[in-house]
Design a protein around this motif. Structure first.
Motif, PDB file in Angstrom:
ATOM      1  N   VAL A 189       5.669  13.623  -7.093  1.00 16.50           N
ATOM      2  CA  VAL A 189       5.142  12.696  -6.091  1.00 16.50           C
ATOM      3  C   VAL A 189       3.682  12.370  -6.375  1.00 16.50           C
ATOM      4  CG1 VAL A 189       6.673  13.637  -4.308  1.00 16.50           C
ATOM      5  CG2 VAL A 189       4.336  14.498  -4.493  1.00 16.50           C
ATOM      6  N   TYR A 190       3.236  11.223  -5.839  1.00 14.13           N
ATOM      7  CA  TYR A 190       1.816  10.907  -5.690  1.00 14.13           C
ATOM      8  C   TYR A 190       1.515  11.031  -4.199  1.00 14.13           C
ATOM      9  CZ  TYR A 190       1.692   8.792 -10.399  1.00 14.13           C
ATOM     10  OH  TYR A 190       1.749   8.557 -11.748  1.00 14.13           O
ATOM     11  N   SER A 191       0.442  11.739  -3.866  1.00 16.59           N
ATOM     12  CA  SER A 191       0.181  12.025  -2.453  1.00 16.59           C
ATOM     13  C   SER A 191      -1.249  11.758  -2.015  1.00 16.59           C
ATOM     14  CB  SER A 191       0.518  13.494  -2.159  1.00 16.59           C
ATOM     15  OG  SER A 191      -0.287  14.356  -2.962  1.00 16.59           O
ATOM     16  N   GLU A 192      -2.125  11.330  -2.939  1.00 19.66           N
ATOM     17  CA  GLU A 192      -3.542  11.225  -2.612  1.00 19.66           C
ATOM     18  C   GLU A 192      -4.049   9.793  -2.470  1.00 19.66           C
ATOM     19  OE1 GLU A 192      -5.257  13.914  -1.975  1.00 19.66           O
ATOM     20  OE2 GLU A 192      -3.583  15.234  -2.491  1.00 19.66           O
ATOM     21  N   SER A 193      -3.285   8.809  -2.862  1.00 20.63           N
ATOM     22  CA  SER A 193      -3.814   7.449  -2.993  1.00 20.63           C
ATOM     23  C   SER A 193      -3.640   6.585  -1.750  1.00 20.63           C
ATOM     24  CB  SER A 193      -3.158   6.746  -4.195  1.00 20.63           C
ATOM     25  OG  SER A 193      -3.403   7.468  -5.383  1.00 20.63           O
ATOM     26  N   HIS A 194      -2.741   6.961  -0.850  1.00 17.43           N
ATOM     27  CA  HIS A 194      -2.574   6.265   0.427  1.00 17.43           C
ATOM     28  C   HIS A 194      -2.666   7.287   1.547  1.00 17.43           C
ATOM     29  CE1 HIS A 194      -1.492   2.299  -1.066  1.00 17.43           C
ATOM     30  NE2 HIS A 194      -0.583   2.830  -1.878  1.00 17.43           N
ATOM     31  N   ASN A 195      -3.123   6.842   2.716  1.00 15.95           N
ATOM     32  CA  ASN A 195      -3.160   7.764   3.858  1.00 15.95           C
ATOM     33  C   ASN A 195      -2.435   7.205   5.085  1.00 15.95           C
ATOM     34  OD1 ASN A 195      -4.903   5.868   4.856  1.00 15.95           O
ATOM     35  ND2 ASN A 195      -6.704   7.212   4.940  1.00 15.95           N
ATOM     36  N   ASP A 196      -1.499   6.261   4.842  1.00 14.04           N
ATOM     37  CA  ASP A 196      -0.655   5.748   5.922  1.00 14.04           C
ATOM     38  C   ASP A 196       0.657   5.255   5.305  1.00 14.04           C
ATOM     39  OD1 ASP A 196       0.161   5.035   8.474  1.00 14.04           O
ATOM     40  OD2 ASP A 196      -1.759   4.116   8.993  1.00 14.04           O
ATOM     41  N   ASP A 197       1.552   4.735   6.142  1.00 14.21           N
ATOM     42  CA  ASP A 197       2.875   4.310   5.684  1.00 14.21           C
ATOM     43  C   ASP A 197       2.792   3.441   4.429  1.00 14.21           C
ATOM     44  OD1 ASP A 197       3.521   5.477   8.067  1.00 14.21           O
ATOM     45  OD2 ASP A 197       4.306   3.660   9.011  1.00 14.21           O
ATOM     46  N   ILE A 198       3.623   3.758   3.424  1.00 15.86           N
ATOM     47  CA  ILE A 198       3.696   2.954   2.201  1.00 15.86           C
ATOM     48  C   ILE A 198       4.795   1.916   2.407  1.00 15.86           C
ATOM     49  CG2 ILE A 198       4.095   2.975  -0.292  1.00 15.86           C
ATOM     50  CD1 ILE A 198       3.030   5.856  -0.292  1.00 15.86           C
ATOM     51  N   THR A 199       4.384   0.694   2.708  1.00 18.76           N
ATOM     52  CA  THR A 199       5.313  -0.338   3.161  1.00 18.76           C
ATOM     53  C   THR A 199       6.006  -1.094   2.038  1.00 18.76           C
ATOM     54  OG1 THR A 199       3.402  -1.804   3.343  1.00 18.76           O
ATOM     55  CG2 THR A 199       4.149  -0.720   5.359  1.00 18.76           C
ATOM     56  N   LYS A 200       5.360  -1.172   0.840  1.00 14.61           N
ATOM     57  CA  LYS A 200       5.957  -1.923  -0.256  1.00 14.61           C
ATOM     58  C   LYS A 200       5.648  -1.268  -1.601  1.00 14.61           C
ATOM     59  CE  LYS A 200       8.075  -5.328   1.735  1.00 14.61           C
ATOM     60  NZ  LYS A 200       9.521  -5.566   1.552  1.00 14.61           N
ATOM     61  N   ILE A 201       6.647  -1.341  -2.503  1.00 11.29           N
ATOM     62  CA  ILE A 201       6.519  -0.855  -3.880  1.00 11.29           C
ATOM     63  C   ILE A 201       7.122  -1.921  -4.793  1.00 11.29           C
ATOM     64  CG2 ILE A 201       7.275   0.886  -5.560  1.00 11.29           C
ATOM     65  CD1 ILE A 201       7.452   2.861  -3.217  1.00 11.29           C
ATOM     66  N   CYS A 202       6.446  -2.189  -5.916  1.00 13.50           N
ATOM     67  CA  CYS A 202       6.978  -3.190  -6.847  1.00 13.50           C
ATOM     68  C   CYS A 202       6.609  -2.815  -8.277  1.00 13.50           C
ATOM     69  CB  CYS A 202       6.431  -4.569  -6.507  1.00 13.50           C
ATOM     70  SG  CYS A 202       7.146  -5.908  -7.492  1.00 13.50           S
ATOM     71  N   PHE A 203       7.620  -2.524  -9.096  1.00 11.94           N
ATOM     72  CA  PHE A 203       7.379  -2.268 -10.515  1.00 11.94           C
ATOM     73  C   PHE A 203       7.056  -3.573 -11.228  1.00 11.94           C
ATOM     74  CE2 PHE A 203       9.480   1.817  -9.831  1.00 11.94           C
ATOM     75  CZ  PHE A 203       8.797   2.633 -10.723  1.00 11.94           C
ATOM     76  N   HIS A 204       6.316  -3.462 -12.327  1.00 13.11           N
ATOM     77  CA  HIS A 204       5.981  -4.617 -13.149  1.00 13.11           C
ATOM     78  C   HIS A 204       7.256  -5.197 -13.754  1.00 13.11           C
ATOM     79  CE1 HIS A 204       4.143  -6.955 -16.436  1.00 13.11           C
ATOM     80  NE2 HIS A 204       3.012  -6.897 -15.746  1.00 13.11           N
TER      81      HIS A 204
END
Length: 413
Positions: A189-204
């Motif tokens: 996991v990545y756990s340090e870069s956001h501090n609220d709900d992760i609403t969207k993810i998009c691969f290149h």
């Protein structure tokens, strides 16, 4: 006068002109004209259980081409893309769905994430209600976003914030078998870069190691997941100053990132300028509703963006609460309305999927309708579905942005 093509099976031939003589259209102008001329070609037969159509994706290689739709009824529906004929429905999800994606290299496989902490993979050729693969998260995970890398090797899902924790969870997607119900645990996991709900993810779209994530904390992060740890993987953090509702890649070689916010803002950045002294912000619009002049019923919301490769142009999709769809052109000088698609939906449009192959558009809305739009088409459906404004437990997550957050590395306000 708008000429309509009666036989929608005949391809609309277009000559793109990069530069031309007086009176000839440029590639961008021609594409804008085609978008404005989109007409309804098909409507799906109404479902016995109407629901919001929250996300849409299409297979690319499979014949016949398929459409997958995630619904507020916690189901995943499959349709034939050309006829919009209903094929089958999967209902084995234990919670609310967040997104739907076909695999890129084997598009008989379709993925969906659910709020109960799993990403499930289905074989679109089979009517069995058991997924062929279940990617399990950690006990507290509530997934609200996900995507699959362009080479189908990695699945990534984003979580709601639980107590103080929010995660990007990764899995190895290789080796999906026909063993129904097989499970896979996370790679990490990545756990340090956001501090609220992760609403969207998009691969290149073409570089499988690059992924962008957006959150209600206002941050848009670009990662290179080939790096050994999260801190090294974080290439850039940009600040949208609001809660991110949608995002994607655009530009030549897809080196640009854009996002929309829950209060209808728009941000656009150029990642190619990260190692230069030039600013990376291409455009920042605080409220698109105020900057785009849409006649009749105005502009009420944004749905998402699409990058047109032939025209090398980014367009936004927005609309009204009565179902009109606005097509908006993006440029560094600002936004402009290209055209409005009317007579299709009768309520808010929640999802769309653009097909560059035949330059058609699929849209889904809160009226439970799935529509196929093509340039110059004439609708062949026998009846027009009546307005359906249905209730749903799935609503937009709108959080107050924490303005005290500061982005790391090279960022844009």
């Amino acid at each position: 006068m708008l000429l309509r093509c009666v036989d929608t099976k005949l391809p609309l031939q277009t000559v793109y002109l990069i530069s031309g003589r007086a009176g000839e259209m440029t590639a961008v102008e021609k594409v804008e004209e085609q978008l404005a001329a989109l007409c309804i070609a098909r409507r799906c037969v109404p479902s016995e259980e109407p629901s919001y159509l929250l996300d849409i994706d299409t297979s690319t290689a499979a014949q016949p081409s398929l459409v997958a739709v995630s619904c507020s009824s916690q189901s995943l529906r499959l349709y034939d893309r050309e006829s919009l004929r209903f094929l089958r429905e999967y209902r084995a999800h234990p919670g609310s769905l967040s997104g739907v994606r076909f695999a890129h290299t084997c598009d008989s496989l379709v993925f969906s994430a659910c709020s109960q902490g799993t990403v499930q993979c289905w074989d679109a050729r089979s009517a069995t209600q058991k997924p062929v693969q279940v990617f399990t998260g950690y006990p507290s995970n509530v997934f609200i976003s996900f995507d699959v890398s362009c080479n189908d090797l990695i699945v990534c899902a984003g979580t709601e914030k639980v107590e103080k924790d929010t995660f990007l969870v990764f899995w190895d997607a290789r080796g999906i078998t026909d063993c129904a119900g097989a499970t896979k645990e996370p790679l990490g996991v990545y756990s340090e870069s956001h501090n609220d709900d992760i609403t969207k993810i998009c691969f290149h779209p073409v570089e499988p190691n690059l992924v962008v994530s957006g959150s209600t904390d206002g941050l848009v992060n670009v990662f290179d997941i080939n790096k050994d740890n999260e801190d090294d993987a974080l290439i850039s953090t940009c600040n949208s100053d609001s809660s991110v509702s949608s995002l994607g890649w655009s530009g030549e070689d897809y080196k640009q990132v854009y996002c929309m916010t829950h209060d209808e803002g728009f941000c656009w950045w150029d990642m190619a300028q990260l190692d230069t002294e030039e600013p990376i912000t291409l455009l920042h619009v605080l409220d698109v509703r105020e900057s785009v002049c849409a006649e009749n019923h105005g502009l009420h919301y944004l749905v998402g963006g699409l990058y047109h490769e032939k025209a090398k142009k980014l367009f936004l999709i927005g609309g009204t609460s009565t179902g009109n769809i606005h097509l908006i052109s993006c440029g560094t000088e600002g936004l402009s309305l290209v055209g409005t698609l009317s007579g299709g939906h009768s309520a808010t449009v929640r999802s769309f999927c653009w097909s560059p192959t035949d330059e058609s558009l699929l849209t889904g809305g809160e009226d439970a309708q799935l529509l196929l739009w093509k340039p110059g088409a004439v609708e062949r459906s026998l009846t027009k579905k009546a307005s359906l404004k249905i209730s749903s437990s799935l609503q937009k997550r709108v959080r107050v942005h924490n303005t005290s957050l500061k982005s790391r590395k090279k960022c844009s306000a």
